[in-house]
Design a protein around this motif. Structure first.
Motif, PDB file in Angstrom:
ATOM      1  N   ALA A   1       0.828  -1.199   0.000  1.00 45.89           N
ATOM      2  CA  ALA A   1       0.000   0.000   0.000  1.00 45.89           C
ATOM      3  C   ALA A   1       0.869   1.258   0.000  1.00 45.89           C
ATOM      4  O   ALA A   1       1.975   1.245   0.548  1.00 45.89           O
ATOM      5  N   PRO A   2       0.417   2.328  -0.631  1.00 45.29           N
ATOM      6  CA  PRO A   2      -0.898   2.524  -1.242  1.00 45.29           C
ATOM      7  C   PRO A   2      -1.052   1.957  -2.653  1.00 45.29           C
ATOM      8  O   PRO A   2      -2.151   1.912  -3.172  1.00 45.29           O
ATOM      9  N   GLY A   3       0.039   1.547  -3.324  1.00 46.03           N
ATOM     10  CA  GLY A   3      -0.119   0.843  -4.582  1.00 46.03           C
ATOM     11  C   GLY A   3       0.623   1.389  -5.784  1.00 46.03           C
ATOM     12  O   GLY A   3       0.560   0.792  -6.855  1.00 46.03           O
ATOM     13  N   ASN A   4       1.317   2.511  -5.648  1.00 40.43           N
ATOM     14  CA  ASN A   4       2.039   3.056  -6.802  1.00 40.43           C
ATOM     15  C   ASN A   4       3.099   2.092  -7.317  1.00 40.43           C
ATOM     16  O   ASN A   4       3.205   1.848  -8.526  1.00 40.43           O
ATOM     17  N   LYS A   5       3.882   1.534  -6.407  1.00 36.21           N
ATOM     18  CA  LYS A   5       4.926   0.593  -6.822  1.00 36.21           C
ATOM     19  C   LYS A   5       4.312  -0.704  -7.332  1.00 36.21           C
ATOM     20  O   LYS A   5       4.832  -1.336  -8.259  1.00 36.21           O
ATOM     21  N   THR A   6       3.198  -1.110  -6.740  1.00 39.81           N
ATOM     22  CA  THR A   6       2.523  -2.331  -7.169  1.00 39.81           C
ATOM     23  C   THR A   6       2.048  -2.220  -8.615  1.00 39.81           C
ATOM     24  O   THR A   6       2.273  -3.119  -9.436  1.00 39.81           O
ATOM     25  N   THR A   7       1.383  -1.124  -8.945  1.00 41.37           N
ATOM     26  CA  THR A   7       0.885  -0.957 -10.314  1.00 41.37           C
ATOM     27  C   THR A   7       2.034  -0.743 -11.299  1.00 41.37           C
ATOM     28  O   THR A   7       1.920  -1.110 -12.469  1.00 41.37           O
ATOM     29  N   HIS A   8       3.125  -0.173 -10.832  1.00 40.84           N
ATOM     30  CA  HIS A   8       4.309  -0.039 -11.679  1.00 40.84           C
ATOM     31  C   HIS A   8       4.866  -1.426 -12.017  1.00 40.84           C
ATOM     32  O   HIS A   8       5.219  -1.712 -13.169  1.00 40.84           O
ATOM     33  N   LEU A   9       4.927  -2.302 -11.020  1.00 42.21           N
ATOM     34  CA  LEU A   9       5.367  -3.675 -11.257  1.00 42.21           C
ATOM     35  C   LEU A   9       4.441  -4.387 -12.230  1.00 42.21           C
ATOM     36  O   LEU A   9       4.900  -5.115 -13.117  1.00 42.21           O
ATOM     37  N   ALA A  10       3.126  -4.181 -12.066  1.00 41.71           N
ATOM     38  CA  ALA A  10       2.154  -4.820 -12.960  1.00 41.71           C
ATOM     39  C   ALA A  10       2.380  -4.391 -14.401  1.00 41.71           C
ATOM     40  O   ALA A  10       2.290  -5.202 -15.329  1.00 41.71           O
ATOM     41  N   ALA A  11       2.683  -3.115 -14.610  1.00 43.69           N
ATOM     42  CA  ALA A  11       2.947  -2.620 -15.956  1.00 43.69           C
ATOM     43  C   ALA A  11       4.204  -3.253 -16.542  1.00 43.69           C
ATOM     44  O   ALA A  11       4.283  -3.486 -17.757  1.00 43.69           O
ATOM     45  N   LEU A  12       5.183  -3.547 -15.695  1.00 38.59           N
ATOM     46  CA  LEU A  12       6.434  -4.124 -16.187  1.00 38.59           C
ATOM     47  C   LEU A  12       6.286  -5.604 -16.541  1.00 38.59           C
ATOM     48  O   LEU A  12       6.836  -6.059 -17.549  1.00 38.59           O
ATOM     49  N   VAL A  13       5.563  -6.385 -15.725  1.00 39.71           N
ATOM     50  CA  VAL A  13       5.438  -7.827 -15.997  1.00 39.71           C
ATOM     51  C   VAL A  13       4.378  -8.123 -17.037  1.00 39.71           C
ATOM     52  O   VAL A  13       4.393  -9.182 -17.668  1.00 39.71           O
ATOM     53  N   GLY A  14       3.429  -7.192 -17.233  1.00 43.91           N
ATOM     54  CA  GLY A  14       2.415  -7.361 -18.268  1.00 43.91           C
ATOM     55  C   GLY A  14       1.340  -8.366 -17.909  1.00 43.91           C
ATOM     56  O   GLY A  14       1.325  -8.948 -16.815  1.00 43.91           O
ATOM     57  N   SER A  15       0.445  -8.607 -18.853  1.00 44.17           N
ATOM     58  CA  SER A  15      -0.728  -9.459 -18.609  1.00 44.17           C
ATOM     59  C   SER A  15      -0.365 -10.910 -18.371  1.00 44.17           C
ATOM     60  O   SER A  15      -1.149 -11.668 -17.791  1.00 44.17           O
ATOM     61  N   SER A  16       0.814 -11.341 -18.821  1.00 43.75           N
ATOM     62  CA  SER A  16       1.230 -12.736 -18.604  1.00 43.75           C
ATOM     63  C   SER A  16       1.931 -12.934 -17.277  1.00 43.75           C
ATOM     64  O   SER A  16       2.288 -14.058 -16.914  1.00 43.75           O
ATOM     65  N   GLY A  17       2.169 -11.841 -16.533  1.00 46.87           N
ATOM     66  CA  GLY A  17       2.856 -11.934 -15.259  1.00 46.87           C
ATOM     67  C   GLY A  17       1.909 -11.966 -14.083  1.00 46.87           C
ATOM     68  O   GLY A  17       0.681 -11.945 -14.240  1.00 46.87           O
ATOM     69  N   LYS A  18       2.482 -12.015 -12.892  1.00 38.39           N
ATOM     70  CA  LYS A  18       1.698 -12.079 -11.671  1.00 38.39           C
ATOM     71  C   LYS A  18       2.385 -11.275 -10.583  1.00 38.39           C
ATOM     72  O   LYS A  18       3.598 -11.411 -10.371  1.00 38.39           O
ATOM     73  N   VAL A  19       1.623 -10.424  -9.909  1.00 36.36           N
ATOM     74  CA  VAL A  19       2.147  -9.638  -8.802  1.00 36.36           C
ATOM     75  C   VAL A  19       1.326  -9.936  -7.550  1.00 36.36           C
ATOM     76  O   VAL A  19       0.098  -9.789  -7.565  1.00 36.36           O
ATOM     77  N   PHE A  20       1.999 -10.375  -6.503  1.00 39.97           N
ATOM     78  CA  PHE A  20       1.344 -10.561  -5.204  1.00 39.97           C
ATOM     79  C   PHE A  20       1.614  -9.315  -4.365  1.00 39.97           C
ATOM     80  O   PHE A  20       2.769  -9.018  -4.030  1.00 39.97           O
ATOM     81  N   ALA A  21       0.565  -8.586  -4.056  1.00 44.04           N
ATOM     82  CA  ALA A  21       0.677  -7.349  -3.287  1.00 44.04           C
ATOM     83  C   ALA A  21       0.273  -7.630  -1.846  1.00 44.04           C
ATOM     84  O   ALA A  21      -0.894  -7.914  -1.568  1.00 44.04           O
ATOM     85  N   VAL A  22       1.235  -7.555  -0.950  1.00 45.21           N
ATOM     86  CA  VAL A  22       1.016  -7.935   0.449  1.00 45.21           C
ATOM     87  C   VAL A  22       0.728  -6.693   1.275  1.00 45.21           C
ATOM     88  O   VAL A  22       1.498  -5.740   1.266  1.00 45.21           O
ATOM     89  N   GLU A  23      -0.366  -6.714   1.998  1.00 48.86           N
ATOM     90  CA  GLU A  23      -0.730  -5.573   2.846  1.00 48.86           C
ATOM     91  C   GLU A  23      -1.382  -6.087   4.131  1.00 48.86           C
ATOM     92  O   GLU A  23      -2.390  -6.779   4.086  1.00 48.86           O
ATOM     93  N   ARG A  24      -0.804  -5.712   5.232  1.00 49.99           N
ATOM     94  CA  ARG A  24      -1.264  -6.192   6.526  1.00 49.99           C
ATOM     95  C   ARG A  24      -2.443  -5.395   7.078  1.00 49.99           C
ATOM     96  O   ARG A  24      -3.334  -5.941   7.725  1.00 49.99           O
ATOM     97  N   ASP A  25      -2.461  -4.089   6.825  1.00 49.22           N
ATOM     98  CA  ASP A  25      -3.501  -3.220   7.368  1.00 49.22           C
ATOM     99  C   ASP A  25      -4.723  -3.227   6.452  1.00 49.22           C
ATOM    100  O   ASP A  25      -4.609  -2.978   5.253  1.00 49.22           O
ATOM    101  N   LYS A  26      -5.908  -3.479   7.023  1.00 51.29           N
ATOM    102  CA  LYS A  26      -7.110  -3.614   6.201  1.00 51.29           C
ATOM    103  C   LYS A  26      -7.481  -2.314   5.504  1.00 51.29           C
ATOM    104  O   LYS A  26      -7.848  -2.308   4.322  1.00 51.29           O
ATOM    105  N   ARG A  27      -7.388  -1.197   6.218  1.00 51.13           N
ATOM    106  CA  ARG A  27      -7.772   0.078   5.604  1.00 51.13           C
ATOM    107  C   ARG A  27      -6.850   0.418   4.449  1.00 51.13           C
ATOM    108  O   ARG A  27      -7.306   0.828   3.385  1.00 51.13           O
ATOM    109  N   ARG A  28      -5.568   0.218   4.640  1.00 54.82           N
ATOM    110  CA  ARG A  28      -4.629   0.491   3.560  1.00 54.82           C
ATOM    111  C   ARG A  28      -4.780  -0.518   2.428  1.00 54.82           C
ATOM    112  O   ARG A  28      -4.534  -0.192   1.265  1.00 54.82           O
ATOM    113  N   ALA A  29      -5.186  -1.726   2.756  1.00 55.15           N
ATOM    114  CA  ALA A  29      -5.435  -2.725   1.710  1.00 55.15           C
ATOM    115  C   ALA A  29      -6.608  -2.305   0.832  1.00 55.15           C
ATOM    116  O   ALA A  29      -6.610  -2.558  -0.384  1.00 55.15           O
ATOM    117  N   ASP A  30      -7.597  -1.647   1.413  1.00 56.96           N
ATOM    118  CA  ASP A  30      -8.732  -1.153   0.621  1.00 56.96           C
ATOM    119  C   ASP A  30      -8.281  -0.058  -0.344  1.00 56.96           C
ATOM    120  O   ASP A  30      -8.727  -0.002  -1.498  1.00 56.96           O
TER     121      ASP A  30
END
Length: 611
Positions: A252-281
């Motif tokens: 969280a909040p997700g900027n780096k996560t979505t950047h990773l998703a753009a790099l690996v593309g639709s054939s890749g997989k990103v596991f985004a780990v977030e412990r806090d529920k509010r930040r996970a939302d």
């Protein structure tokens, strides 16, 4: 009156982030309209020197004890510089100020004429012009505290748009490219231009901070994302190939996560780990807006250190770690430095020069008089205690960061790991690198820092400090290589704040196989048995991403070595030995889970400012 009281509360509080973030992303909603609150504070900051002079010379603070210095300049600003006047109904504070309206107006006129302005409009234009001048590196340098540091950084979301399509869109089609960052700040009137350093920051643009693009179709549709350039460095440095399995351990909040998703593309997989529920939302909303929901799997209410054998993310080859840190580098993001607020004094009774001079002389004599020995000793003790608390907090953070990296080192298929902080402290940067490289798991599994020339960010000029790697148990030549593999970003580099990032890679043998293996049960929590209670953290980890809790201070769990777990035992007693080792392994796994759960209770984050 809540408008002025809330403004005063903000100005009295320690500033850990930008003024906009404080007002528009508050931990607790304000009663006053956010736009009015922001405008009041900014305009008061612009005119604070004049307002201080007016209030002091009018002597109202000595006559009206209910008025504080902060409230006096906030109320005086609206009384003298706005058409609508004080934005509140009658009350004790407003009445206290209005009793001296004539005197305040007279002092304001004197202050304006002393500055050579025939009318109020001329004064306002001059003050606004003072705050619009930018220096070569994008930092406004004035005595009134305006410290607008860097441009607004924009990352084009490759999942939804291309750089060319974005530049030809209605949002940017009138923008002209400039050759240097400072070129955007050399105009009397802000021009529509952008700067790009494609070889270092692909698909990332810099524009003048006054350009608000949040109402554009590009932004609303998730085709562009506002993200500081320094925050983009970890994903660029990790450089996961298309189709890779990646873990963002502190998502969280997700900027780096979505950047990773753009790099690996639709054939890749990103596991985004977030412990806090509010930040996970919040993370989930960001991922959906970026169009990355088919690539990103959000692991809500999950601690990164609980991901072990059997978890789908355990097979990841690339990991990005941006854990909680002191946030000392994010001061770069402050657009208005409220700590430099110039407040009026209640000691000055009037504007008559003779009395002011006498008062200054008295103050000078008081300041030069020796302070009691006990007072000096008390102040010295307080400074020492504050310094010790800061060092203790950095040590706690460092222990936690080391634990996160050591757990990442245990992932069986991991090939590259980036570790980053928005901190300028070596305790959280080079010292952490040295500690993890000295660990047994790093040595047994072949982890080392990637060579500078092998990384996409090799052309970045500012590297790690070799002097801060003295604890690394290798040759001086190897220490220099490690330092060259680390990247530092200074606040003056115009990338969005102080930052540190390094990439760890696994050594391979002659047959291109990854290094050896080690059981996670053998890991020992750093500083075990010595951690102070969580209150020592100070309750103020101000960083963009505040997620993970470290290992506990209990001793290491009983573990099974990689040799003991092989199937090459002699036939005699083989079955009994296998059962015994299976029980031992289960015990180790349960012990690891218990250790993590206890640690989660110990390391409770406290957030201020950033969201």
């Amino acid at each position: 009156m809540s408008l002025y009281l809330e403004a005063a509360t903000i100005l009295e509080s320690p500033q850990t982030t930008s003024l906009k973030a404080i007002i528009y992303n508050p931990a607790k909603p304000f009663k006053s309209p956010q736009a009015k609150l922001y405008a009041l504070i900014v305009e008061t900051l612009k005119f604070q020197d004049i307002l201080k002079e007016v209030v002091e010379n009018a002597g109202i603070l000595k006559l009206e004890r209910k008025l504080t210095p902060l409230l006096s300049i906030l109320l005086t600003h609206d009384l003298l510089l706005t058409k609508s006047g004080i934005a509140t109904s009658s009350g004790p504070l407003k009445d206290a100020l209005l009793r001296h309206k004539a005197r305040l107006n007279a002092e304001f006129t004197r202050a304006r004429l002393r500055r050579g302005h025939g009318d109020v409009k001329s004064l306002i234009e001059a003050v606004n012009a003072e705050h619009s001048r930018e220096s070569e590196d994008g930092v406004t340098k004035t005595a009134t505290g305006l410290t607008t540091f860097n441009p607004r950084w924009v990352r084009v979301n490759a999942l939804k748009a291309t750089l060319e399509d974005s530049l030809s869109s209605p949002t940017f089609h009138t923008f002209q490219k400039v050759d240097g960052m400072s070129d955007m700040f050399f105009f009397d009137v802000v021009q529509k231009c952008y700067y790009q350093k494609a070889e270092l920051l692909p698909d990332i643009l810099a524009i003048h901070p006054s350009h608000d693009i949040t109402s554009s179709e590009l932004y609303k549709s998730g085709k562009i994302i506002l993200q500081s350039a320094s925050s983009c460095l970890p994903a660029i440095m990790l450089d996961p190939p298309k189709g890779s399995i990646v873990v963002d351990g502190c998502a969280a909040p997700g900027n780096k996560t979505t950047h990773l998703a753009a790099l690996v593309g639709s054939s890749g997989k990103v596991f985004a780990v977030e412990r806090d529920k509010r930040r996970a939302d919040i993370l989930e909303m960001m991922v959906t807006k970026a169009g990355a929901e088919k690539i990103v799997t959000i692991l809500k209410s999950t601690d990164f250190t609980t991901i072990t054998e059997g978890h789908p993310a355990w097979q990841a080859s690339y990991l990005l770690l941006d854990p909680s840190c002191s946030g000392s580098g994010i001061l770069q993001r402050i657009d208005w430095d409220i700590s430099k607020l110039n407040l009026p004094s209640s000691d000055i009774a009037s504007s008559r020069p003779s009395r002011k001079k006498r008062k200054r002389d008295e103050n000078s004599q008081e300041s030069s008089a020796p302070r009691p020995e006990g007072q000096e000793a008390k102040q010295m003790d307080e400074e020492i205690q504050e310094d010790d608390a800061s060092k203790e907090r950095l040590q706690l953070l460092s222990d936690f960061q080391v634990a996160i990296i050591l757990h990442a080192f245990s992932f069986p298929n991991a090939m590259r790991i980036t570790y980053s902080t928005c901190s300028i402290h070596a305790e959280e940067n080079e010292h952490v690198v040295a500690r993890v490289l000295n660990s047994e798991i790093a040595k047994e599994r072949g982890w080392r820092v990637q060579n500078r020339e092998d990384n996409p960010l090799s052309r970045w000029h500012r590297r790690g400090s070799v002097g801060e790697l003295s604890d690394l148990k290798v040759s001086l030549e190897e220490q220099q290589r490690v330092a060259d593999g680390c990247i530092r970003v200074h606040r003056t580099d115009s990338l969005g704040g102080g930052f540190f990032v390094v990439c760890f890679i696994r050594q391979v043998d002659d047959k291109d196989r990854l290094g050896g293996d080690i059981d996670i049960g053998n890991l020992e929590a750093p500083g075990q048995g010595n951690e102070p209670p969580p209150q020592a953290m100070g309750g103020s980890i101000e960083a963009e991403d505040q997620e993970w809790n470290g290992f506990s201070d209990e001793g290491p769990n009983e573990a099974v070595s990689a040799i003991d777990m092989t199937d090459d035992d002699p036939p005699s007693g083989n079955r009994n030995r296998k059962k015994q080792k299976q029980k031992q392994k289960q015990k180790s796994s349960k012990g690891q889970q218990g250790m993590t759960e206890k640690t989660n209770r110990r390391f409770q984050k406290s957030r201020k400012g950033w969201s």
